[in-house]
Every structure is written in C-alpha cells, then in structure tokens.
Design an enzyme around this catalytic site. Sequence first.
Site, PDB file in Angstrom:
ATOM      1  N   CYS A  96      56.930  50.331  47.701  1.00 34.77           N
ATOM      2  CA  CYS A  96      55.149  50.948  46.768  1.00 34.77           C
ATOM      3  C   CYS A  96      55.906  52.465  46.511  1.00 34.77           C
ATOM      4  O   CYS A  96      56.993  52.889  46.782  1.00 34.77           O
ATOM      5  CB  CYS A  96      54.325  50.053  46.942  1.00 34.77           C
ATOM      6  SG  CYS A  96      53.434  50.454  45.595  1.00 34.77           S
ATOM      7  N   HIS A 187      54.769  44.605  47.105  1.00 38.53           N
ATOM      8  CA  HIS A 187      54.475  44.748  48.127  1.00 38.53           C
ATOM      9  C   HIS A 187      55.360  43.285  49.087  1.00 38.53           C
ATOM     10  O   HIS A 187      54.082  42.730  48.930  1.00 38.53           O
ATOM     11  CB  HIS A 187      52.656  45.012  48.265  1.00 38.53           C
ATOM     12  CG  HIS A 187      52.495  46.462  48.174  1.00 38.53           C
ATOM     13  ND1 HIS A 187      52.328  47.362  48.963  1.00 38.53           N
ATOM     14  CD2 HIS A 187      52.212  46.626  47.336  1.00 38.53           C
ATOM     15  CE1 HIS A 187      51.567  48.302  48.871  1.00 38.53           C
ATOM     16  NE2 HIS A 187      51.380  48.447  47.816  1.00 38.53           N
ATOM     17  N   GLU A 189      55.148  42.746  52.405  1.00 36.81           N
ATOM     18  CA  GLU A 189      54.140  42.268  53.579  1.00 36.81           C
ATOM     19  C   GLU A 189      53.273  42.078  53.016  1.00 36.81           C
ATOM     20  O   GLU A 189      52.492  41.542  54.079  1.00 36.81           O
ATOM     21  CB  GLU A 189      53.841  43.888  53.943  1.00 36.81           C
ATOM     22  CG  GLU A 189      52.767  44.825  52.995  1.00 36.81           C
ATOM     23  CD  GLU A 189      52.966  46.050  52.173  1.00 36.81           C
ATOM     24  OE1 GLU A 189      52.522  46.579  52.019  1.00 36.81           O
ATOM     25  OE2 GLU A 189      54.140  45.264  51.419  1.00 36.81           O
TER      26      GLU A 189
END
Length: 208
Positions: A96, A187, A189
């Site tokens: 990001c 993203h 994660e």
Amino acid sequence: MPHLGSWIRDCDEQLFARFLAPHPEIALSNARLGPVDPATLDGLLVTGGPDISAGFHNEPPGDPDLIKDPEPERDAWEFAAVRNAFERGLPIFAICKGVQVLNVALGGTLLLDIRGHDLPEMKSENVQPLRFDASTLHRFEKVNSSHHQALDRVADALEVEAWHAQDGIIEQVRLRHYPWGRGVQYHPERDLIYTSLFEDFFAQLKTT
C-alpha cells in the site's frame, strides 16, 4: 537469524504477526518502536500508512492539501531503508503506502487523489478485480482496496505486474533485474489468502 526491518503501525501489528508466527527464525525490528539501522537488515517490509510527506516527492505536489496526515519521521526512515536495501540487493516487500514509497524513492511519481479505491467495504473484502501481465507469478483475481493515492509515473527500476481491471490503476509491481522485490497497492496482511506471497518473501529473506 535473518533480520527483517519495517515500520508497522500499532493497528497492523497483529495482522502481520499471523504471517510471521510460523517463522520464529526471522527477527523483526519495528522502527516505530525504536531505532533500526537499515545497514543491519537482511530484508525490508514497507507497510501501509498515511500519505508521503510533500518534501519527499520528486516533483512539488500540485495541491499539497491532498496529502493526508503525513509522518515525516517515518518517511525519512522508510526512504533511507528502501534506498539502502535496493543498493544492497536485499529482498523488499512493499505494501500500500509502501509501494508508493518504493516508487518515489526510485524516481517515480504519484497520483495524489483517486476515487473508488477506499470504500469501507473494500478494506477487508476482496472485491477489486485485477488484470495481469503474462509473466506475473503471484496472481489474485480479486483483492481488497484501501487507498486514495496511487502510482503515476513508474520508476525505471519497476515493472508493472497488475492493474485494476476497470480503471487501470496500478496494483502490483516488481523490481526488474533484481533478486526479489515486490510491491502491492492492496493489503495482503488482511487476509490469509495472500499467504503464498508472504511465504515467497520469507523464503528469499532466509537466503540472503
């Protein structure tokens, strides 16, 4: 023990911890919590966060008011860490804001405000369709999205791997002629479907 450096927000620590948990042999240093010398690192993880401060852009921002909540101290560390890691050929994984830092640190520019990529339902749901370059290894047909800035002029050292299927916003890049370097605008994660991407990065980290 491989030494991984990053600057990770408090709100993101547990998300990244899920992917690091199977790898106790990797030592993570979070520069948000204390000094981390980029010269001591074996790999770099550049994570999400607020917009890059105006002073770090390669071109003066046309409208500085579009830059939201900058953190110059963080930017200073991340830009220094990216350039150090790139010069040394270390594994780099940028996420990001991180892919924006990677692009600007290597000579690229940003679109300072785009629409339709930061709707609340997009942050944790993988609904944004992508199209890919034929040589792309890591392919996710739909990804999450939580950003209002994006890559504009791509740095010469980067090669685009994926775009938003409708508006063409760049969503994934790799470092060309480089041992291992990836940048994603989404993203990973936030969802375990992206585990393969983290595992590839960690495998490279262990070989440095």
